[in-house]
Design an enzyme around this catalytic site. Structure first.
Site, short mmCIF file in Angstrom:
data_model
loop_
_atom_site.label_atom_id
_atom_site.label_comp_id
_atom_site.label_asym_id
_atom_site.label_seq_id
_atom_site.Cartn_x
_atom_site.Cartn_y
_atom_site.Cartn_z
N GLU A 1 8.79 -4.74 10.40
CA GLU A 1 9.05 -3.15 10.04
C GLU A 1 9.64 -2.97 11.39
O GLU A 1 9.27 -2.20 12.38
CB GLU A 1 8.04 -3.50 8.85
CG GLU A 1 8.32 -1.83 9.03
CD GLU A 1 7.33 -1.22 7.56
OE1 GLU A 1 6.40 -1.72 7.16
OE2 GLU A 1 7.70 0.05 7.22
N GLU B 1 -2.03 -5.78 8.39
CA GLU B 1 -1.28 -5.27 9.15
C GLU B 1 -1.71 -5.70 10.66
O GLU B 1 -3.09 -5.55 11.12
CB GLU B 1 -0.96 -3.14 9.01
CG GLU B 1 0.09 -3.14 8.41
CD GLU B 1 -0.35 -1.58 8.31
OE1 GLU B 1 -0.14 -1.10 8.37
OE2 GLU B 1 0.65 -1.07 6.97
N LYS C 1 -1.68 -9.30 2.28
CA LYS C 1 -0.69 -9.27 2.93
C LYS C 1 -1.67 -8.03 4.13
O LYS C 1 -2.41 -7.22 4.02
CB LYS C 1 0.34 -7.76 2.87
CG LYS C 1 1.48 -8.16 4.50
CD LYS C 1 2.61 -7.71 4.22
CE LYS C 1 2.94 -5.93 3.91
NZ LYS C 1 2.96 -5.27 4.68
N ASP D 1 0.99 -1.39 -0.05
CA ASP D 1 0.32 0.00 -0.26
C ASP D 1 0.80 1.24 -0.14
O ASP D 1 0.38 2.05 0.00
CB ASP D 1 -0.84 -0.07 1.05
CG ASP D 1 -0.42 -0.44 2.61
OD1 ASP D 1 0.81 -0.17 2.39
OD2 ASP D 1 -0.93 -0.08 3.70
N SER D 2 2.33 1.05 0.15
CA SER D 2 3.02 2.03 0.05
C SER D 2 2.55 2.41 -1.61
O SER D 2 2.97 4.02 -1.53
CB SER D 2 4.53 1.32 0.22
OG SER D 2 4.81 0.77 -0.80
N ASP E 1 -1.65 -5.74 -0.58
CA ASP E 1 -1.37 -5.15 1.11
C ASP E 1 -3.23 -4.65 0.81
O ASP E 1 -3.79 -4.33 -0.57
CB ASP E 1 -0.81 -4.23 1.16
CG ASP E 1 0.32 -4.07 1.69
OD1 ASP E 1 0.17 -4.64 3.06
OD2 ASP E 1 1.09 -3.23 2.20
O1 KIV Z 1 3.19 -1.30 1.80
C1 KIV Z 1 5.37 -1.25 1.57
O2 KIV Z 1 5.81 -1.42 0.39
C2 KIV Z 1 4.95 -2.47 2.99
C3 KIV Z 1 6.84 -3.19 2.74
C4 KIV Z 1 7.41 -1.63 3.01
C5 KIV Z 1 6.42 -3.92 4.08
O3 KIV Z 1 4.27 -2.57 3.65
#
Ligand code: KIV
Length: 263
Positions: free
Chosen positions: A180, A113, A111, A43-44, A82
């Site tokens: 992280e 959190e 994934k 989600d980055s 994510d």
């Molecule tokens: O969103 C992302 O890129 C991440 C990584 C930094 C692990 O969750």
């Protein structure tokens, strides 16, 4: 890697897992052609591609668009997607819809959190045949509550909580856990306690694998240089240089040359 069971095999065989966060078809193809193992559509993307100030701005639709692009660029590699902000906090039904959308867009796994308060979601997704990667330590979706991007688990009670959460994720059936920004000693301890692989980012050298965001390892943004990122090339300087040379060639009538003109 083409399948999720390869994560467990990698850990058993002491093959360090290499995960790269990327968001588009072109980069996905390059990653699939490299020695990296899998792609994370993190989600980055909300920050790196869309310019938002945090990952809070990622949505299921945004994630699906990028998962689909990555899958088109890399048809076979494992793609982890994510689950974005709040999508696991609206109950099992909504979380299942969000995970289903990501899987149908092309993800191999999702994934999410944290775990406290949404154990039922993890159990339901795993029970529904959706591989789940956990994410503990610094949880970027909670940045406003945390008050910034800080190392987590320094104090003993917090470290113990993270160890318990990792245990819980394994119990619930997660196949791997991203750690992280936690102290290296804690990440190493969690890794030794667990039978599923840990994948670190800012978590030292004791995890079963490492993940970096592609644009960070390519050095595309000089404003973002945390200590845990290694910049393999100075991508920002290379891109600026190419653009300046293009502009110069146009203005000096060097481009296009006769060989670059269509007949
Ligand atoms: O969103 C992302 O890129 C991440 C990584 C930094 C692990 O969750």
């Amino acid at each position: 890697m083409k399948t999720i069971p390869e994560f467990t095999r990698a850990q058993r065989e002491h093959h360090a897992i290499v995960l790269v966060a990327a968001y588009d078809a072109l980069m996905a193809r390059l990653i699939a052609e490299s020695a990296a193992d899998a792609i994370l559509v993190g989600d980055s993307v909300a920050m790196v591609v869309h310019g938002f100030p945090s990952t809070v701005h990622a949505t299921v639709d945004m994630m699906c668009t990028h998962v689909a692009a990555v899958r088109r660029g890399a048809p076979e590699i494992v793609v982890v997607a994510d689950l974005p902000f709040l999508s696991v906090r609206r109950g099992v039904h909504a979380a299942t819809d969000a995970a289903g959308a990501l899987m149908q867009a092309g993800a191999t796994a999702v994934k999410l959190e944290g775990v406290a308060g949404h154990e039922d979601v993890v159990a339901h997704l795993v029970g529904s045949g959706i591989p789940v990667m956990g994410h503990l330590g610094l949880l970027p979706q909670s940045v406003h509550q945390l008050g910034g991007y800080r190392v987590q688990g320094k104090a003993a009670p917090e470290a113990a909580r993270l160890e318990r959460e990792a245990e819980k994720l394994e119990e619930l059936g997660a196949f791997a856990i991203v750690l992280e920004c936690v102290p290296a000693a804690l990440a190493t301890a969690i890794t030794r306690q667990r039978t599923i692989p840990t994948i670190g980012i800012g978590a030292g050298a004791g995890t079963a694998g490492q993940v970096l965001v592609l644009s960070d390892l390519l050095g595309m943004d000089a404003r973002f240089q945390p200590r845990f990122v290694r910049r393999y090339i100075q991508g920002d300087a290379l891109v600026r240089d190419a653009l300046n040379r293009f502009a110069n060639d146009v203005r000096t009538a060097d481009f296009p040359a006769p060989a670059e003109v269509l007949a």
